[in-house]
Design an enzyme around this catalytic site. Structure first.
Site, short mmCIF file in Angstrom:
data_model
loop_
_atom_site.label_atom_id
_atom_site.label_comp_id
_atom_site.label_asym_id
_atom_site.label_seq_id
_atom_site.Cartn_x
_atom_site.Cartn_y
_atom_site.Cartn_z
N LYS A 122 92.40 65.73 -21.32
CA LYS A 122 92.23 66.55 -20.11
C LYS A 122 90.75 66.83 -19.85
O LYS A 122 90.25 66.63 -18.74
CB LYS A 122 92.97 67.91 -20.25
CG LYS A 122 94.47 67.78 -20.47
CD LYS A 122 95.17 69.14 -20.55
CE LYS A 122 94.74 70.00 -21.72
NZ LYS A 122 95.07 69.45 -23.06
N ARG A 174 99.76 77.17 -18.34
CA ARG A 174 100.27 76.71 -19.62
C ARG A 174 101.64 77.28 -19.94
O ARG A 174 102.19 76.97 -21.00
CB ARG A 174 99.29 77.19 -20.68
CG ARG A 174 98.75 76.09 -21.55
CD ARG A 174 97.70 76.72 -22.42
NE ARG A 174 97.30 75.90 -23.49
CZ ARG A 174 96.24 75.09 -23.45
NH1 ARG A 174 95.52 74.98 -22.37
NH2 ARG A 174 95.92 74.39 -24.51
N ARG A 216 87.62 64.08 -33.37
CA ARG A 216 86.64 64.80 -32.55
C ARG A 216 85.63 65.45 -33.48
O ARG A 216 85.98 66.17 -34.40
CB ARG A 216 87.33 65.87 -31.70
CG ARG A 216 86.32 66.68 -30.91
CD ARG A 216 86.92 67.33 -29.70
NE ARG A 216 88.15 68.04 -30.00
CZ ARG A 216 89.00 68.44 -29.06
NH1 ARG A 216 88.78 68.17 -27.80
NH2 ARG A 216 90.10 69.08 -29.39
N ARG A 229 99.28 73.72 -32.21
CA ARG A 229 99.01 73.62 -30.77
C ARG A 229 100.01 72.68 -30.09
O ARG A 229 100.46 72.93 -28.97
CB ARG A 229 97.58 73.14 -30.53
CG ARG A 229 96.54 74.27 -30.70
CD ARG A 229 95.16 73.75 -31.08
NE ARG A 229 94.60 72.83 -30.11
CZ ARG A 229 93.68 71.91 -30.40
NH1 ARG A 229 93.22 71.79 -31.63
NH2 ARG A 229 93.21 71.13 -29.46
P1 AP5 Z 1 89.84 65.84 -24.83
O1 AP5 Z 1 89.36 65.34 -23.54
O2 AP5 Z 1 89.07 66.89 -25.53
O3 AP5 Z 1 91.37 66.30 -24.72
P2 AP5 Z 1 92.02 67.65 -24.20
O4 AP5 Z 1 93.31 67.29 -23.57
O5 AP5 Z 1 91.03 68.41 -23.39
O6 AP5 Z 1 92.30 68.35 -25.60
P3 AP5 Z 1 92.03 69.82 -26.07
O7 AP5 Z 1 92.03 69.78 -27.57
O8 AP5 Z 1 90.88 70.45 -25.39
O9 AP5 Z 1 93.36 70.50 -25.55
P4 AP5 Z 1 93.96 71.89 -25.74
O10 AP5 Z 1 94.94 71.96 -24.65
O11 AP5 Z 1 94.50 72.09 -27.11
O12 AP5 Z 1 92.70 72.89 -25.65
P5 AP5 Z 1 92.24 74.00 -24.63
O13 AP5 Z 1 90.78 74.08 -24.71
O14 AP5 Z 1 92.85 73.78 -23.29
O15 AP5 Z 1 90.03 64.57 -25.78
C1 AP5 Z 1 90.38 64.74 -27.15
C2 AP5 Z 1 89.57 63.72 -27.99
O16 AP5 Z 1 90.00 62.41 -27.65
C3 AP5 Z 1 88.06 63.77 -27.75
O17 AP5 Z 1 87.39 63.54 -28.94
C4 AP5 Z 1 87.84 62.62 -26.75
O18 AP5 Z 1 86.56 62.07 -26.87
C5 AP5 Z 1 88.91 61.63 -27.16
N1 AP5 Z 1 89.43 60.84 -26.02
C6 AP5 Z 1 89.66 61.28 -24.75
N2 AP5 Z 1 90.15 60.30 -23.99
C7 AP5 Z 1 90.24 59.20 -24.79
C8 AP5 Z 1 90.70 57.86 -24.56
N3 AP5 Z 1 91.14 57.44 -23.36
N4 AP5 Z 1 90.68 57.02 -25.62
C9 AP5 Z 1 90.24 57.43 -26.85
N5 AP5 Z 1 89.79 58.69 -27.11
C10 AP5 Z 1 89.81 59.57 -26.09
O19 AP5 Z 1 92.88 75.32 -25.24
C11 AP5 Z 1 92.45 75.83 -26.49
C12 AP5 Z 1 93.11 77.17 -26.77
O20 AP5 Z 1 92.72 78.11 -25.75
C13 AP5 Z 1 94.64 77.21 -26.74
O21 AP5 Z 1 95.18 76.82 -27.99
C14 AP5 Z 1 94.89 78.68 -26.41
O22 AP5 Z 1 94.70 79.48 -27.55
C15 AP5 Z 1 93.78 79.02 -25.44
N6 AP5 Z 1 94.14 78.80 -24.01
C16 AP5 Z 1 93.54 77.93 -23.16
N7 AP5 Z 1 94.10 77.99 -21.95
C17 AP5 Z 1 95.10 78.91 -22.03
C18 AP5 Z 1 96.07 79.39 -21.11
N8 AP5 Z 1 96.13 78.93 -19.85
N9 AP5 Z 1 96.95 80.31 -21.54
C19 AP5 Z 1 96.91 80.79 -22.81
N10 AP5 Z 1 96.03 80.38 -23.74
C20 AP5 Z 1 95.13 79.43 -23.35
MG MG Z 2 90.12 70.28 -23.54
#
Ligand code: AP5
Ligand code: MG
Length: 187
Positions: free
Chosen positions: A13, A88, A127, A144
């Site tokens: 994402k 979410r 990562r 997660r």
């Molecule tokens: P990346 O682009 O980082 O993936 P992502 O989907 O953004 O993964 P996240 O780990 O950020 O998702 P998340 O939903 O757990 O975290 P968030 O910050 O939203 O890619 C991942 C890896 O793969 C990278 O190393 C990248 O380089 C690699 N990659 C990407 N594309 C690739 C490809 N095509 N091929 C190969 N490699 C690739 O949330 C974190 C925390 O915040 C949650 O757990 C929660 O506690 C809180 N939170 C956030 N939003 C809310 C909400 N709305 N409500 C409640 N709590 C929330």
């Molecule tokens: Mg992310």
């Protein structure tokens, strides 16, 4: 252009959001990034949410949606935005719907990135460097994913019922996946 990017942790994402936002000239709004910034700034909000982030649990719907609404009211969101990692829960999707109705705006498209579980875990494990996060341990990543299937997967059904959902294969090079997303949003 008002886009939501849905998908499990590690789906890409954040990676895709940067490219899609550059393409359309819209702001990238990631609640995960906003919450991590609060934690590193040491604010009161950051202190409240740190243990939840570190455990891979969701922050409360009311708190996250207040932070989101404040962000969406800023002038740079007038012409559109991309939401990464929000809504979410179905409750968050309902709150966003109320906000959109009140501001007489509508979503353009909701894109769900689909990636097999083993690939997600491999991506999170690899990562590193500047992108490394305290919630990227094997244990918290598994949590997660569990939270995603229980609480966030139903959000896709919510938007399917609204006729807004497009599912996109998230496996392939970053460029291949971006091209699929652009095709799905009509860009
Ligand atoms: P990346 O682009 O980082 O993936 P992502 O989907 O953004 O993964 P996240 O780990 O950020 O998702 P998340 O939903 O757990 O975290 P968030 O910050 O939203 O890619 C991942 C890896 O793969 C990278 O190393 C990248 O380089 C690699 N990659 C990407 N594309 C690739 C490809 N095509 N091929 C190969 N490699 C690739 O949330 C974190 C925390 O915040 C949650 O757990 C929660 O506690 C809180 N939170 C956030 N939003 C809310 C909400 N709305 N409500 C409640 N709590 C929330
Ligand atoms: Mg992310």
């Amino acid at each position: 252009m008002r886009i939501i990017l849905l998908g499990p942790p590690g789906a890409g994402k954040g990676t895709q959001a940067v490219l899609i936002c550059k393409h359309f000239g819209i702001p990238h709004i990631s609640t995960g990034e906003m919450l991590r910034e609060q934690v590193s700034s040491g604010s009161e909000l950051g202190r409240q949410v740190k243990s939840l982030l570190d455990a891979g649990e969701l922050v409360s719907d009311q708190l996250v949606m207040k932070v989101l609404e404040d962000r969406l009211l800023r002038p740079d969101c007038a012409a559109g935005y991309l939401l990464d990692g929000v809504p979410r829960t179905v409750v968050q999707a309902e709150i966003l719907k109320g906000f959109l109705g009140a501001s007489k705006t509508a979503l353009t498209r909701v894109v769900q990135l689909e990636v097999p579980e083993q690939v997600l875990l491999d991506r999170i494990r690899h990562r590193g460097g500047a992108g490394s996060r305290s919630d990227d341990t094997a244990e918290v990543a598994a949590k997660r994913l569990q939270v995603y299937w229980a609480q966030t997967a139903p959000v896709a059904e919510f938007y399917r019922n609204e006729g807004l959902l497009r599912q996109v294969d998230g496996v392939g090079t970053v460029e291949e996946v971006s091209a699929r997303i652009l095709a799905a949003v009509g860009g």
